[in-house]
Design an enzyme around this catalytic site. Structure first.
Site, PDB file in Angstrom:
ATOM      1  N   TYR A  90      17.380  33.241 -27.506  1.00  0.00           N
ATOM      2  CA  TYR A  90      15.647  32.709 -26.619  1.00  0.00           C
ATOM      3  C   TYR A  90      14.989  32.836 -26.657  1.00  0.00           C
ATOM      4  O   TYR A  90      13.766  32.238 -26.275  1.00  0.00           O
ATOM      5  CB  TYR A  90      16.374  33.194 -25.180  1.00  0.00           C
ATOM      6  CG  TYR A  90      18.052  32.604 -24.706  1.00  0.00           C
ATOM      7  CD1 TYR A  90      18.137  31.145 -23.899  1.00  0.00           C
ATOM      8  CD2 TYR A  90      18.882  33.542 -24.645  1.00  0.00           C
ATOM      9  CE1 TYR A  90      19.465  30.600 -24.052  1.00  0.00           C
ATOM     10  CE2 TYR A  90      20.536  33.171 -24.058  1.00  0.00           C
ATOM     11  CZ  TYR A  90      20.124  31.676 -23.791  1.00  0.00           C
ATOM     12  OH  TYR A  90      21.758  30.899 -23.409  1.00  0.00           O
ATOM     13  N   ASN A 111      19.683  21.723 -19.850  1.00  0.00           N
ATOM     14  CA  ASN A 111      19.701  20.509 -20.781  1.00  0.00           C
ATOM     15  C   ASN A 111      20.505  18.789 -20.111  1.00  0.00           C
ATOM     16  O   ASN A 111      21.151  19.742 -20.159  1.00  0.00           O
ATOM     17  CB  ASN A 111      20.453  20.593 -21.948  1.00  0.00           C
ATOM     18  CG  ASN A 111      20.087  19.702 -22.587  1.00  0.00           C
ATOM     19  OD1 ASN A 111      19.339  19.161 -22.561  1.00  0.00           O
ATOM     20  ND2 ASN A 111      20.630  21.071 -24.364  1.00  0.00           N
ATOM     21  N   CYS A 119      21.509  22.980 -26.863  1.00  0.00           N
ATOM     22  CA  CYS A 119      21.375  24.249 -26.962  1.00  0.00           C
ATOM     23  C   CYS A 119      22.812  25.138 -27.108  1.00  0.00           C
ATOM     24  O   CYS A 119      22.300  26.430 -27.086  1.00  0.00           O
ATOM     25  CB  CYS A 119      20.804  24.256 -24.768  1.00  0.00           C
ATOM     26  SG  CYS A 119      22.444  23.122 -23.981  1.00  0.00           S
ATOM     27  N   HIS A 120      23.344  24.462 -26.655  1.00  0.00           N
ATOM     28  CA  HIS A 120      24.606  25.544 -27.806  1.00  0.00           C
ATOM     29  C   HIS A 120      24.314  26.088 -28.807  1.00  0.00           C
ATOM     30  O   HIS A 120      24.784  26.962 -29.159  1.00  0.00           O
ATOM     31  CB  HIS A 120      25.978  24.777 -28.316  1.00  0.00           C
ATOM     32  CG  HIS A 120      26.106  24.001 -29.093  1.00  0.00           C
ATOM     33  ND1 HIS A 120      24.949  22.466 -28.926  1.00  0.00           N
ATOM     34  CD2 HIS A 120      26.017  23.787 -30.466  1.00  0.00           C
ATOM     35  CE1 HIS A 120      25.318  21.255 -29.903  1.00  0.00           C
ATOM     36  NE2 HIS A 120      26.194  22.806 -30.704  1.00  0.00           N
ATOM     37  N   GLU A 148      30.164  23.860 -36.496  1.00  0.00           N
ATOM     38  CA  GLU A 148      29.778  24.089 -37.122  1.00  0.00           C
ATOM     39  C   GLU A 148      29.504  24.989 -38.174  1.00  0.00           C
ATOM     40  O   GLU A 148      28.297  25.285 -38.893  1.00  0.00           O
ATOM     41  CB  GLU A 148      28.207  24.021 -35.944  1.00  0.00           C
ATOM     42  CG  GLU A 148      27.457  22.593 -35.740  1.00  0.00           C
ATOM     43  CD  GLU A 148      27.137  23.322 -35.542  1.00  0.00           C
ATOM     44  OE1 GLU A 148      25.451  23.456 -34.991  1.00  0.00           O
ATOM     45  OE2 GLU A 148      26.474  21.876 -34.119  1.00  0.00           O
TER      46      GLU A 148
END
Length: 156
Positions: A90, A111, A119-120, A148
């Site tokens: 952030y 979002n 946003c993850h 990911e």
């Protein structure tokens, strides 16, 4: 407005289009059939999400029109620049757009197009998980980061 529903490893998703742009991804699905025909854009969005979950290398390439303030849209735009398999904090995003981490966190939570606007990939200070506005909350965020290969070792 038109939408398509699809199954994913993180639950059943509903992708909503209005005026030739994706406006929302939600886990709030309906059992009834769509009131409108599936559009080429929704078919493309479903294919790109299927490719993402299949682990194929690509980047989302869809017209997006998330509803929000100018500040929120700036945060969402910054999130879209975080590559798959990487994360940012952030604080990193706050520095990039000239604001404070708490405000960035609030924008992340608002979002309307999670996964596609990633946003993850945004973590709290020190690599802590932070929140997630999508269905399943933080557990879904964990699954997306694991998918990911971006889950920080401290969160295993």
């Amino acid at each position: 407005m038109a939408w398509i529903q699809l199954n994913s490893p993180v639950g059943r998703l509903k992708v909503i289009e209005r005026d030739d742009a994706i406006i929302r991804v939600t886990w709030r699905v309906e059992d009834r059939a769509c009131d409108t025909e599936t559009t080429p854009l929704l078919t493309c969005a479903a294919r790109q999400l299927e490719d993402y979950f299949a682990g194929r290398e690509f980047a989302f390439d869809l017209p997006l029109r998330p509803a929000g303030s100018a500040f929120q849209r700036a945060v969402w735009s910054a999130m879209c620049r975080i590559p798959p398999g990487q994360t940012a904090s952030y604080g990193d995003l706050a520095d990039e757009i000239g604001n404070v981490p708490r405000a960035v966190g609030l924008a992340c939570g608002a979002n309307p197009i999670p996964i596609i606007i990633p946003c993850h990939r945004v973590l709290a200070a020190g690599g802590r998980m932070g929140g997630f506005s999508g269905g399943g909350g933080v557990e879904t965020k964990r699954k997306l980061l694991e998918h990911e290969g971006a889950l920080p070792p401290s969160l295993f």
